[in-house]
Design a protein around this motif. Structure first.
Motif, PDB file in Angstrom:
ATOM      1  N   ASN A  26      38.721 -29.914  42.740  1.00  0.00           N
ATOM      2  CA  ASN A  26      39.137 -31.312  42.789  1.00  0.00           C
ATOM      3  C   ASN A  26      40.486 -31.413  43.496  1.00  0.00           C
ATOM      4  OD1 ASN A  26      39.967 -33.951  42.306  1.00  0.00           O
ATOM      5  ND2 ASN A  26      39.478 -33.916  40.123  1.00  0.00           N
ATOM      6  N   VAL A  27      40.556 -32.177  44.581  1.00  0.00           N
ATOM      7  CA  VAL A  27      41.791 -32.286  45.354  1.00  0.00           C
ATOM      8  C   VAL A  27      42.948 -32.836  44.513  1.00  0.00           C
ATOM      9  CG1 VAL A  27      41.267 -34.602  46.247  1.00  0.00           C
ATOM     10  CG2 VAL A  27      42.767 -33.067  47.548  1.00  0.00           C
ATOM     11  N   TRP A  28      42.630 -33.673  43.518  1.00  0.00           N
ATOM     12  CA  TRP A  28      43.693 -34.234  42.677  1.00  0.00           C
ATOM     13  C   TRP A  28      44.269 -33.182  41.729  1.00  0.00           C
ATOM     14  CZ3 TRP A  28      46.051 -38.341  44.151  1.00  0.00           C
ATOM     15  CH2 TRP A  28      45.381 -39.302  44.920  1.00  0.00           C
ATOM     16  N   GLU A  29      43.481 -32.174  41.391  1.00  0.00           N
ATOM     17  CA  GLU A  29      44.014 -31.078  40.576  1.00  0.00           C
ATOM     18  C   GLU A  29      44.956 -30.219  41.419  1.00  0.00           C
ATOM     19  OE1 GLU A  29      42.496 -27.949  37.167  1.00  0.00           O
ATOM     20  OE2 GLU A  29      41.043 -28.695  38.627  1.00  0.00           O
ATOM     21  N   VAL A  30      44.612 -30.011  42.687  1.00  0.00           N
ATOM     22  CA  VAL A  30      45.516 -29.324  43.606  1.00  0.00           C
ATOM     23  C   VAL A  30      46.816 -30.104  43.725  1.00  0.00           C
ATOM     24  CG1 VAL A  30      45.866 -28.589  46.001  1.00  0.00           C
ATOM     25  CG2 VAL A  30      43.645 -28.244  44.910  1.00  0.00           C
ATOM     26  N   ALA A  31      46.709 -31.420  43.889  1.00  0.00           N
ATOM     27  CA  ALA A  31      47.894 -32.263  44.022  1.00  0.00           C
ATOM     28  C   ALA A  31      48.750 -32.220  42.758  1.00  0.00           C
ATOM     29  CB  ALA A  31      47.478 -33.698  44.332  1.00  0.00           C
ATOM     30  N   VAL A  36      25.739 -28.603  43.144  1.00  0.00           N
ATOM     31  CA  VAL A  36      25.219 -29.945  43.424  1.00  0.00           C
ATOM     32  C   VAL A  36      24.290 -30.404  42.303  1.00  0.00           C
ATOM     33  CG1 VAL A  36      23.810 -31.312  45.011  1.00  0.00           C
ATOM     34  CG2 VAL A  36      25.509 -29.705  45.899  1.00  0.00           C
ATOM     35  N   ARG A  37      23.451 -29.521  41.801  1.00  0.00           N
ATOM     36  CA  ARG A  37      22.579 -29.874  40.667  1.00  0.00           C
ATOM     37  C   ARG A  37      23.409 -30.268  39.449  1.00  0.00           C
ATOM     38  NH1 ARG A  37      18.756 -24.881  42.050  1.00  0.00           N
ATOM     39  NH2 ARG A  37      17.040 -25.964  43.086  1.00  0.00           N
ATOM     40  N   HIS A  38      24.473 -29.514  39.199  1.00  0.00           N
ATOM     41  CA  HIS A  38      25.378 -29.813  38.081  1.00  0.00           C
ATOM     42  C   HIS A  38      26.003 -31.192  38.274  1.00  0.00           C
ATOM     43  CE1 HIS A  38      28.270 -29.118  34.886  1.00  0.00           C
ATOM     44  NE2 HIS A  38      29.271 -29.318  35.728  1.00  0.00           N
ATOM     45  N   MET A  39      26.388 -31.496  39.475  1.00  0.00           N
ATOM     46  CA  MET A  39      27.001 -32.781  39.789  1.00  0.00           C
ATOM     47  C   MET A  39      26.036 -33.939  39.489  1.00  0.00           C
ATOM     48  SD  MET A  39      28.239 -34.099  43.535  1.00  0.00           S
ATOM     49  CE  MET A  39      28.651 -32.393  43.947  1.00  0.00           C
ATOM     50  N   LEU A  40      24.801 -33.804  39.927  1.00  0.00           N
ATOM     51  CA  LEU A  40      23.810 -34.858  39.704  1.00  0.00           C
ATOM     52  C   LEU A  40      23.533 -35.044  38.214  1.00  0.00           C
ATOM     53  CD1 LEU A  40      21.277 -34.084  42.580  1.00  0.00           C
ATOM     54  CD2 LEU A  40      23.026 -35.872  42.516  1.00  0.00           C
ATOM     55  N   LYS A  41      23.520 -33.953  37.482  1.00  0.00           N
ATOM     56  CA  LYS A  41      23.310 -34.038  36.032  1.00  0.00           C
ATOM     57  C   LYS A  41      24.463 -34.782  35.372  1.00  0.00           C
ATOM     58  CE  LYS A  41      22.368 -31.162  31.960  1.00  0.00           C
ATOM     59  NZ  LYS A  41      22.182 -29.769  31.465  1.00  0.00           N
ATOM     60  N   LEU A  42      25.684 -34.498  35.805  1.00  0.00           N
ATOM     61  CA  LEU A  42      26.849 -35.174  35.237  1.00  0.00           C
ATOM     62  C   LEU A  42      26.822 -36.676  35.512  1.00  0.00           C
ATOM     63  CD1 LEU A  42      29.667 -32.634  36.194  1.00  0.00           C
ATOM     64  CD2 LEU A  42      28.855 -33.132  33.883  1.00  0.00           C
ATOM     65  N   LYS A  43      26.247 -37.056  36.659  1.00  0.00           N
ATOM     66  CA  LYS A  43      26.155 -38.471  37.025  1.00  0.00           C
ATOM     67  C   LYS A  43      24.890 -39.127  36.465  1.00  0.00           C
ATOM     68  CE  LYS A  43      28.378 -40.590  39.490  1.00  0.00           C
ATOM     69  NZ  LYS A  43      29.472 -41.548  39.185  1.00  0.00           N
ATOM     70  N   ASN A  44      24.125 -38.362  35.663  1.00  0.00           N
ATOM     71  CA  ASN A  44      22.884 -38.869  35.068  1.00  0.00           C
ATOM     72  C   ASN A  44      21.917 -39.397  36.125  1.00  0.00           C
ATOM     73  OD1 ASN A  44      23.640 -38.405  32.301  1.00  0.00           O
ATOM     74  ND2 ASN A  44      25.001 -40.190  32.441  1.00  0.00           N
ATOM     75  N   ILE A  45      21.874 -38.687  37.242  1.00  0.00           N
ATOM     76  CA  ILE A  45      20.953 -39.052  38.324  1.00  0.00           C
ATOM     77  C   ILE A  45      19.679 -38.214  38.170  1.00  0.00           C
ATOM     78  CG2 ILE A  45      20.586 -39.042  40.816  1.00  0.00           C
ATOM     79  CD1 ILE A  45      23.606 -39.439  41.135  1.00  0.00           C
ATOM     80  N   SER A  46      18.601 -38.868  37.849  1.00  0.00           N
ATOM     81  CA  SER A  46      17.321 -38.174  37.660  1.00  0.00           C
ATOM     82  C   SER A  46      16.370 -38.538  38.792  1.00  0.00           C
ATOM     83  CB  SER A  46      16.712 -38.559  36.306  1.00  0.00           C
ATOM     84  OG  SER A  46      16.527 -39.965  36.231  1.00  0.00           O
ATOM     85  N   GLY A  97      51.784 -19.341  35.382  1.00  0.00           N
ATOM     86  CA  GLY A  97      51.759 -20.550  34.564  1.00  0.00           C
ATOM     87  C   GLY A  97      51.038 -21.728  35.177  1.00  0.00           C
ATOM     88  N   ILE A  98      50.250 -21.500  36.234  1.00  0.00           N
ATOM     89  CA  ILE A  98      49.501 -22.578  36.872  1.00  0.00           C
ATOM     90  C   ILE A  98      48.015 -22.367  36.609  1.00  0.00           C
ATOM     91  CG2 ILE A  98      48.922 -23.703  39.056  1.00  0.00           C
ATOM     92  CD1 ILE A  98      51.652 -22.897  40.108  1.00  0.00           C
ATOM     93  N   ASN A  99      47.367 -23.391  36.056  1.00  0.00           N
ATOM     94  CA  ASN A  99      45.972 -23.262  35.662  1.00  0.00           C
ATOM     95  C   ASN A  99      45.109 -24.338  36.321  1.00  0.00           C
ATOM     96  OD1 ASN A  99      46.057 -21.099  33.446  1.00  0.00           O
ATOM     97  ND2 ASN A  99      47.637 -22.528  32.762  1.00  0.00           N
ATOM     98  N   PHE A 100      43.907 -23.936  36.688  1.00  0.00           N
ATOM     99  CA  PHE A 100      42.907 -24.845  37.229  1.00  0.00           C
ATOM    100  C   PHE A 100      41.670 -24.805  36.346  1.00  0.00           C
ATOM    101  CE2 PHE A 100      45.460 -24.222  41.004  1.00  0.00           C
ATOM    102  CZ  PHE A 100      45.334 -25.403  41.721  1.00  0.00           C
ATOM    103  N   LEU A 101      40.980 -25.951  36.228  1.00  0.00           N
ATOM    104  CA  LEU A 101      39.672 -25.962  35.610  1.00  0.00           C
ATOM    105  C   LEU A 101      38.697 -25.206  36.511  1.00  0.00           C
ATOM    106  CD1 LEU A 101      39.492 -29.738  34.600  1.00  0.00           C
ATOM    107  CD2 LEU A 101      39.985 -27.797  33.087  1.00  0.00           C
ATOM    108  N   GLU A 141      33.867 -27.346  35.209  1.00  0.00           N
ATOM    109  CA  GLU A 141      34.740 -28.152  34.343  1.00  0.00           C
ATOM    110  C   GLU A 141      35.442 -29.252  35.127  1.00  0.00           C
ATOM    111  OE1 GLU A 141      36.010 -24.553  31.231  1.00  0.00           O
ATOM    112  OE2 GLU A 141      37.217 -24.997  33.020  1.00  0.00           O
ATOM    113  N   GLY A 142      35.874 -28.905  36.336  1.00  0.00           N
ATOM    114  CA  GLY A 142      36.572 -29.877  37.159  1.00  0.00           C
ATOM    115  C   GLY A 142      35.693 -31.049  37.542  1.00  0.00           C
ATOM    116  N   LEU A 143      34.431 -30.770  37.873  1.00  0.00           N
ATOM    117  CA  LEU A 143      33.499 -31.845  38.203  1.00  0.00           C
ATOM    118  C   LEU A 143      33.234 -32.728  36.982  1.00  0.00           C
ATOM    119  CD1 LEU A 143      30.963 -29.930  40.451  1.00  0.00           C
ATOM    120  CD2 LEU A 143      32.295 -31.937  41.137  1.00  0.00           C
ATOM    121  N   LYS A 144      33.127 -32.120  35.823  1.00  0.00           N
ATOM    122  CA  LYS A 144      32.902 -32.898  34.601  1.00  0.00           C
ATOM    123  C   LYS A 144      34.058 -33.844  34.350  1.00  0.00           C
ATOM    124  CE  LYS A 144      31.872 -32.428  29.667  1.00  0.00           C
ATOM    125  NZ  LYS A 144      31.616 -31.476  28.553  1.00  0.00           N
ATOM    126  N   GLU A 145      35.284 -33.349  34.536  1.00  0.00           N
ATOM    127  CA  GLU A 145      36.460 -34.194  34.338  1.00  0.00           C
ATOM    128  C   GLU A 145      36.538 -35.282  35.402  1.00  0.00           C
ATOM    129  OE1 GLU A 145      40.288 -35.909  34.375  1.00  0.00           O
ATOM    130  OE2 GLU A 145      39.469 -34.742  36.041  1.00  0.00           O
TER     131      GLU A 145
END
Length: 283
Positions: free
Chosen positions: A190-195, A223-233, A262-266, A270-274
């Motif tokens: 996620n680009v916003w997590e980088v930022a 991509v499959r995970h992404m579609l599942k998170l968006k409830n796209i069937s 001390g720098i952590n990323f999802l 996890e990042g897509l879910k958030e």
């Protein structure tokens, strides 16, 4: 803190200008500072006197680099050398945005560490690796961030190129075939997590750091995970089993070094879910 930032109209830099707004940030486009001109860089740095320079500007189109390697070398390598020299002369800490493409072609399927000996096969990866070395040669206070494939859930401006999430969701909306490779493994972030983590990078010791999400999923499964998170069937993702079949593409990054600082990323999942949750916030 005074921050000078190149490539201000680019995918990452435009968001950094928002994420770092509590500081005095001056974002520069190519038209506002031609960093292939060392004198121009010197004049602007001398006038603004930044504490930090974040160098995002580059010819990042891999195809364009292959077609016009001399032009991309002037921008990606010599331009970076100019910035490193000027920052070194004025005592400015340099944050250089490199790429996971330096790992392309390296044998193995494990996540890549910063200590590996690298020999990327294409022009863009070679030039990014050369630019890293220029930074460390001409400015001993340089921090090199090897960035991954970044996404946003929306496009900020109409002319901005799409990212993985926006491209997939647009394909769903338009009823287009969705096809992604199964032999492709990348640290999709996620680009916003980088930022959000960029300010922490200002305190890093000089050196090279992987800077993005860990990921165990192939791109097709992401991509499959992404579609599942968006409830796209009712939408299937076609498995591309031809791309990288002879030699799997592995650009996954080992994040051990950055975590120790001390720098952590999802993770990518996890990042897509958030990012795709209904209550997700943007900086």
């Amino acid at each position: 803190m005074r921050i000078l930032l190149t490539g201000a109209n680019g995918f990452l830099a435009s968001r950094l200008c928002i994420a770092l707004k509590k500081h005095e940030v001056r974002g520069l486009t190519r038209g506002q500072m031609d960093f292939t001109d060392g004198n121009e860089v010197g004049n602007i740095v001398s006038e603004f006197r930044p504490d930090i320079m974040i160098h995002c500007g580059a010819v990042s189109d891999i195809g364009a680099c292959e077609k016009e390697p001399e032009l991309s070398y002037k921008v990606n390598v010599l331009g970076t050398e100019n910035i490193a020299k000027v920052c070194g002369r004025f005592g400015v800490k340099l944050i250089f945005c490199s790429s996971d493409q330096v790992y392309l072609g390296h044998a193995g399927t494990s996540p890549h560490s910063e200590e590996e000996n690298l020999c990327p096969p294409h022009v863009y990866g070679k030039q990014k690796l050369q630019a890293e070395r220029k930074c460390l040669e001409f400015n001993k206070d340089s921090v090199i961030l090897r960035l991954s494939w970044m996404y946003d859930k929306e496009m900020r401006i109409g002319t901005e190129h799409g990212s993985l999430v926006t491209n997939v969701l647009q394909a769903v909306q338009e009823g287009k075939e969705i096809r992604y490779p199964v032999f492709d493994f990348r640290s999709i972030t996620n680009v916003w997590e980088v930022a959000a983590n960029m300010e922490k990078a200002f305190s890093l010791s000089p050196g090279v750091y992987n800077f993005g999400s860990e990921n165990d999923l192939c791109t097709c499964d992401v991509v499959r995970h992404m579609l599942k998170l968006k409830n796209i069937s009712g939408v299937s993702v076609v498995e591309d089993r031809e791309s990288f079949a002879d030699k799997h593409r592995n650009l996954r990054m080992d994040l051990s070094k950055i975590r120790e600082s001390g720098i952590n990323f999802l993770s990518t999942a996890e990042g897509l879910k958030e990012a795709l949750s209904h209550n997700a916030s943007r900086l």
